[in-house]
Design a protein around this motif. Structure first.
Motif, short mmCIF file in Angstrom:
data_model
loop_
_atom_site.label_atom_id
_atom_site.label_comp_id
_atom_site.label_asym_id
_atom_site.label_seq_id
_atom_site.Cartn_x
_atom_site.Cartn_y
_atom_site.Cartn_z
N UNK A 157 7.17 -13.10 74.74
CA UNK A 157 8.58 -13.47 74.65
C UNK A 157 9.46 -12.75 75.66
N UNK A 158 8.82 -12.07 76.60
CA UNK A 158 9.53 -11.33 77.64
C UNK A 158 8.94 -11.68 79.00
N UNK A 159 9.78 -11.75 79.99
CA UNK A 159 9.30 -12.01 81.35
C UNK A 159 9.42 -10.73 82.15
N UNK A 160 8.32 -10.36 82.79
CA UNK A 160 8.31 -9.20 83.68
C UNK A 160 8.63 -9.68 85.09
N UNK B 281 13.89 -3.63 81.78
CA UNK B 281 12.72 -3.89 82.60
C UNK B 281 12.02 -5.20 82.25
N UNK B 282 12.59 -5.97 81.35
CA UNK B 282 12.07 -7.29 80.99
C UNK B 282 13.25 -8.24 80.81
N UNK B 283 12.94 -9.52 80.85
CA UNK B 283 13.97 -10.55 80.67
C UNK B 283 13.64 -11.33 79.40
N UNK B 284 14.60 -11.45 78.52
CA UNK B 284 14.44 -12.31 77.36
C UNK B 284 15.06 -13.66 77.71
N UNK B 285 14.71 -14.69 76.93
CA UNK B 285 15.17 -16.04 77.24
C UNK B 285 16.70 -16.11 77.34
N UNK B 286 17.41 -15.46 76.43
CA UNK B 286 18.87 -15.52 76.44
C UNK B 286 19.45 -14.98 77.74
N UNK B 287 18.85 -13.91 78.27
CA UNK B 287 19.33 -13.36 79.53
C UNK B 287 19.15 -14.36 80.67
#
Length: 157
Positions: free
Chosen positions: A98-101, A134-140
């Protein structure tokens, strides 16, 4: 002289125009007009400082603003709309957490056929990663690409 002349003098002094057609004649009048001139200058300077500060901030962010605008255009030209971004996000989230690096963001650019250097990818990543974790969640990602869109509020709490 008279009240209208005094009002004219005060108005012209506060607005820092100072035509000079009406001037105070007494020492008290000169002191009051001097105080009004300082107040008028300060009153004018405050908004100018705020506008200058805002301009400086936007100028510093111009590269990020242009980059996100370009990314938004390429996403839309690729046929993705805000409702499609979650599927795109999930496809790039290779480990399914659920996180994008940053590496997974590079995959996103490859899926969209957007050539991006590693340094540019790092800049984009820092723009997306609003909380600095250090990660991106969908909302961001959604809010960065489509800031005016409220889809995430009702579908992805």
């Amino acid at each position: 002289e008279d009240l209208p002349s005094a009002m004219w003098l005060a108005t012209i002094t506060i607005s820092t125009v100072g035509y000079g057609d009406v001037t105070p004649t007494t020492a008290q009048g000169k002191m009051i007009i001097g105080i009004l001139a300082v107040i008028g200058a300060l009153y004018t300077a405050m908004p100018l400082g705020m506008v200058g500060s805002a301009f400086g901030q936007v100028w510093d962010d111009r590269e990020h603003i242009a980059l996100i605008s370009t990314l938004r255009c390429k996403v839309v030209r690729s046929g993705y709309m805000p409702k499609d971004l979650h599927a795109l996000f999930a496809a790039c989230d290779t480990d399914g957490d659920g996180l994008i690096t940053q590496g997974e963001l590079k995959t996103l650019f490859e899926v969209l056929a957007i050539p991006v250097s590693d340094s540019l990818c790092e800049k984009v990543f820092s723009t997306f990663d609003r909380d600095g974790e250090g990660t991106i969640v969908f909302q961001e990602m959604l809010v960065t690409i489509f800031p005016e869109h409220q889809y995430f509020q009702s579908h992805y709490p």
